[in-house]
Enzyme design. Structure first.
Site, mmCIF file in Angstrom:
data_model
loop_
_atom_site.group_PDB
_atom_site.id
_atom_site.type_symbol
_atom_site.label_atom_id
_atom_site.label_comp_id
_atom_site.label_asym_id
_atom_site.label_seq_id
_atom_site.Cartn_x
_atom_site.Cartn_y
_atom_site.Cartn_z
ATOM 1 C CE LYS A 117 -3.143 -0.076 3.097
ATOM 2 N NZ LYS A 117 -4.065 0.073 4.220
ATOM 3 C CE LYS A 129 -2.583 -1.296 11.206
ATOM 4 N NZ LYS A 129 -3.216 -0.418 10.206
ATOM 5 N N GLY A 168 -2.906 6.138 13.687
ATOM 6 C CA GLY A 168 -4.088 5.503 14.274
ATOM 7 C C GLY A 168 -4.597 4.341 13.438
ATOM 8 C CG ASP A 169 -6.011 0.255 12.182
ATOM 9 O OD1 ASP A 169 -6.019 0.455 10.965
ATOM 10 O OD2 ASP A 169 -6.524 -0.773 12.693
ATOM 11 C CG ASN A 243 -10.915 8.200 10.828
ATOM 12 O OD1 ASN A 243 -10.302 7.764 9.858
ATOM 13 N ND2 ASN A 243 -10.927 9.478 11.121
HETATM 14 P P1 NDP Z 1 -12.563 3.032 14.131
HETATM 15 O O1 NDP Z 1 -12.154 2.388 15.402
HETATM 16 O O2 NDP Z 1 -12.681 4.506 14.061
HETATM 17 O O3 NDP Z 1 -13.960 2.419 13.626
HETATM 18 C C1 NDP Z 1 -14.110 1.053 13.402
HETATM 19 C C2 NDP Z 1 -15.565 0.780 13.105
HETATM 20 O O4 NDP Z 1 -15.712 -0.573 12.697
HETATM 21 C C3 NDP Z 1 -16.471 0.970 14.305
HETATM 22 O O5 NDP Z 1 -17.742 1.323 13.890
HETATM 23 C C4 NDP Z 1 -16.459 -0.434 14.926
HETATM 24 O O6 NDP Z 1 -17.578 -0.708 15.725
HETATM 25 C C5 NDP Z 1 -16.472 -1.303 13.684
HETATM 26 N N1 NDP Z 1 -15.791 -2.569 13.973
HETATM 27 C C6 NDP Z 1 -14.504 -2.744 14.362
HETATM 28 N N2 NDP Z 1 -14.249 -4.042 14.571
HETATM 29 C C7 NDP Z 1 -15.390 -4.689 14.305
HETATM 30 C C8 NDP Z 1 -15.766 -6.051 14.325
HETATM 31 N N3 NDP Z 1 -14.872 -6.999 14.685
HETATM 32 N N4 NDP Z 1 -17.033 -6.360 13.965
HETATM 33 C C9 NDP Z 1 -17.933 -5.414 13.620
HETATM 34 N N5 NDP Z 1 -17.630 -4.105 13.579
HETATM 35 C C10 NDP Z 1 -16.384 -3.749 13.912
HETATM 36 O O7 NDP Z 1 -11.514 2.479 13.046
HETATM 37 P P2 NDP Z 1 -11.168 3.066 11.601
HETATM 38 O O8 NDP Z 1 -12.375 3.670 10.987
HETATM 39 O O9 NDP Z 1 -9.933 3.863 11.734
HETATM 40 O O10 NDP Z 1 -10.767 1.737 10.819
HETATM 41 C C11 NDP Z 1 -11.715 0.934 10.119
HETATM 42 C C12 NDP Z 1 -11.003 0.060 9.094
HETATM 43 O O11 NDP Z 1 -10.270 0.894 8.177
HETATM 44 C C13 NDP Z 1 -9.971 -0.915 9.668
HETATM 45 O O12 NDP Z 1 -9.944 -2.075 8.875
HETATM 46 C C14 NDP Z 1 -8.663 -0.153 9.495
HETATM 47 O O13 NDP Z 1 -7.540 -1.019 9.459
HETATM 48 C C15 NDP Z 1 -8.913 0.482 8.140
HETATM 49 N N6 NDP Z 1 -8.063 1.626 7.840
HETATM 50 C C16 NDP Z 1 -8.060 2.734 8.658
HETATM 51 C C17 NDP Z 1 -7.271 3.813 8.320
HETATM 52 C C18 NDP Z 1 -7.317 5.083 9.105
HETATM 53 O O14 NDP Z 1 -6.736 6.063 8.627
HETATM 54 N N7 NDP Z 1 -7.976 5.146 10.232
HETATM 55 C C19 NDP Z 1 -6.352 3.774 7.162
HETATM 56 C C20 NDP Z 1 -6.520 2.608 6.325
HETATM 57 C C21 NDP Z 1 -7.327 1.576 6.692
HETATM 58 P P3 NDP Z 1 -17.399 -0.679 17.336
HETATM 59 O O15 NDP Z 1 -17.202 0.756 17.683
HETATM 60 O O16 NDP Z 1 -18.653 -1.253 17.866
HETATM 61 O O17 NDP Z 1 -16.203 -1.526 17.652
#
Ligand code: NDP
Length: 455
Positions: A117, A129, A168-169, A243
């Site tokens: 990526k 990571k 973050g993640d 996010n």
């Molecule tokens: P957040 O913690 O902000 O949000 C995650 C969301 O997904 C929440 O709504 C959470 O629900 C839900 N979620 C997480 N785990 C599960 C699960 N096991 N089953 C069902 N729902 C789940 O994380 P991000 O938005 O930052 O990240 C989301 C995805 O994007 C991840 O795969 C991450 O690796 C990827 N990503 C993020 C980047 C970033 O800049 N932040 C960059 C590139 C990829 P709940 O609150 O109930 O746990």
């Protein structure tokens, strides 16, 4: 007599044996390496230097203990990790995840994907990571702070602006980055760009919070344009409400599409009227400030709520019509039944905001049905790309405007899209973004590794 394995099959077999018990890592290795098969004949020098064998083993994997004290005065112990996977083209770069499911295999899968990526972004960043099995949900701000400080009290010795720059993640947003950076700054006594996703007051970049979600939608828009289509009037399903989801929804709205779902780990809301900007404002406050559950959205706006179901379960089971799917929650959200559900729903475009949200069987269905399929390492690279821009701004001691950063993000997403298409075409796989992304990212890293000799 045993069939002779190809170079790629041999590496996959070794990973299966040596990394047994890390299913997500094996899944990522299989997904990437099988698409690299055509590079083997074109690049005998990679085979000779054992690049394929070397690239699946991290430079190092750091595992540490994180003891901290909760509000009740009880000692808690978590596991901390940092996988420094490959720094061939730049300092290690990749997020930190705080979630109870975190383990070595999940972080190795994420670190491995991050290598390719980051290479695709054209910026000089290696792959890494990290994270912890700590669950920020239900913890007080003080507990999160104490945990972050305990985590950083070990992590600080492994990171640095030219060595390894976490971000973050899942479970690590602005609050956590603030606590982590504050403690780093105190113990190292340096104000440097060692983390990205920082607050605007202390070195963050404009558009970083928006970058992953916006980028995923920009990438989808580029894919749609190849079929002379756009977001206008399209029905879109988004999973998650964190996010990435939040800013994907914002950008879809801006481009004239209608987002009808959002979810969290408890359930899914379906809002046939669409999550418009006013409702999105509510969602942001619910999730980012009040840290509530998605069900409250359904209660407030009187929409449908499906407890215990993901948006992909709902689309499959309820026969909802959709055009575009943006999985933005977590890995392996979509299996073959969900992908078939998408086909039935009329969907033809999947752009992955989350990392590896589709398992291998789901990807096969997309391919068989000629979907526009934007794999995570291309479609969600906007986040790390703007993290790279945050590093540049920190090094230059200046700050670009919102418009400048957004324009650079859009330019990078267009360039990634073109790299995917051009690379796929040069390997006879027209329109195959998965192959294009994997080979496009791999060649750059492999050539750098080759130049370094055997190290
Ligand atoms: P957040 O913690 O902000 O949000 C995650 C969301 O997904 C929440 O709504 C959470 O629900 C839900 N979620 C997480 N785990 C599960 C699960 N096991 N089953 C069902 N729902 C789940 O994380 P991000 O938005 O930052 O990240 C989301 C995805 O994007 C991840 O795969 C991450 O690796 C990827 N990503 C993020 C980047 C970033 O800049 N932040 C960059 C590139 C990829 P709940 O609150 O109930 O746990």
């Amino acid at each position: 007599m045993h069939k002779k394995l190809s170079v790629i099959e041999d590496v996959i077999e070794k990973v299966k044996i040596k990394d047994a018990g890390q299913p997500e890592f094996l899944q990522a290795v299989e997904e990437v390496l099988t698409t690299l098969e055509p590079t083997v004949n074109k690049h005998p020098e990679f085979v000779k230097a054992k690049i394929y064998e070397r690239i699946v083993i991290p430079d190092r994997a750091i595992l540490f203990r994180v003891p901290w004290v909760d509000d009740a005065g009880e000692v808690q112990v978590n596991r901390g990790f940092r996988i420094e996977f490959n720094n061939a083209i730049g300092p290690y770069k990749g997020g930190l995840r705080f979630h109870p499911s975190v383990n070595l295999g999940i972080l190795k899968f994420l670190g491995f994907e991050q290598i390719f990526k980051n290479a695709l972004t054209t910026l000089p960043m290696g792959g890494g990571k990290g994270g912890s099995d700590f669950d920020p949900k239900g913890k007080s701000d003080d507990e999160v702070m104490r945990f972050c400080q305990a985590f950083m009290s070990e992590l600080f010795r492994h990171i640095g602006p030219d060595r390894d720059v976490p971000a973050g993640d899942i479970g690590v947003g602005g609050r956590e980055i603030g606590y982590l950076y504050g403690y780093y700054k105190k113990i190292v006594n340096e104000h440097t760009g060692v983390l990205t996703g920082k607050g605007l007051e202390y070195g963050g970049s404009l558009i970083r919070p928006e970058a992953t979600g916006y980028g995923t939608v920009y990438f989808a828009a580029e894919m749609l344009a190849t079929r002379k289509q756009d977001f206008n009037g399209k029905r879109v399903t988004v999973s998650g409400s964190g996010n990435v989801s939040q800013y994907a929804i914002e950008k879809v709205n801006e481009l004239g599409g209608k987002v009808i779902t959002a979810s969290d780990s408890n359930g899914t809301i379906v809002d046939e009227a669409g999550i418009d900007s006013k409702k999105l404002e509510y969602l942001l406050d619910l999730k980012n400030n009040r840290r509530g559950r998605i069900k409250e959205y359904a209660d407030k706006y009187n929409t449908k709520y499906y407890e215990g179901k993901s948006p992909w379960d709902v689309v499959r089971d309820e026969g909802i019509k959709i055009d575009i799917a943006l999985p933005c929650a977590t890995q392996n959200e979509l299996d073959v039944t969900h992908a078939e559900g998408l086909v039935k729903a009329g969907c033809y475009c999947v752009s992955e905001g989350a990392n590896m949200p589709s398992d291998l069987s789901a990807i096969k269905v997309y391919q068989e049905n000629n979907f526009l399929y934007g794999p995570a390492k291309a479609a969600n690279a906007g986040g790390v790309a703007v993290s790279g821009l945050e590093m540049s701004q920190n090094s230059m001691r200046l700050m670009w405007s919102r418009e400048e950063v957004d324009a650079k993000l859009l330019g990078i997403m267009k360039s990634i899209h073109k790299t995917c298409l051009d690379t796929a075409e040069s390997y006879g796989r027209n329109g195959d973004y998965l192959t294009g992304a994997n080979i496009g990212g791999f060649i750059k890293v492999a050539n750098a590794m080759l130049d370094y000799g055997i190290v």
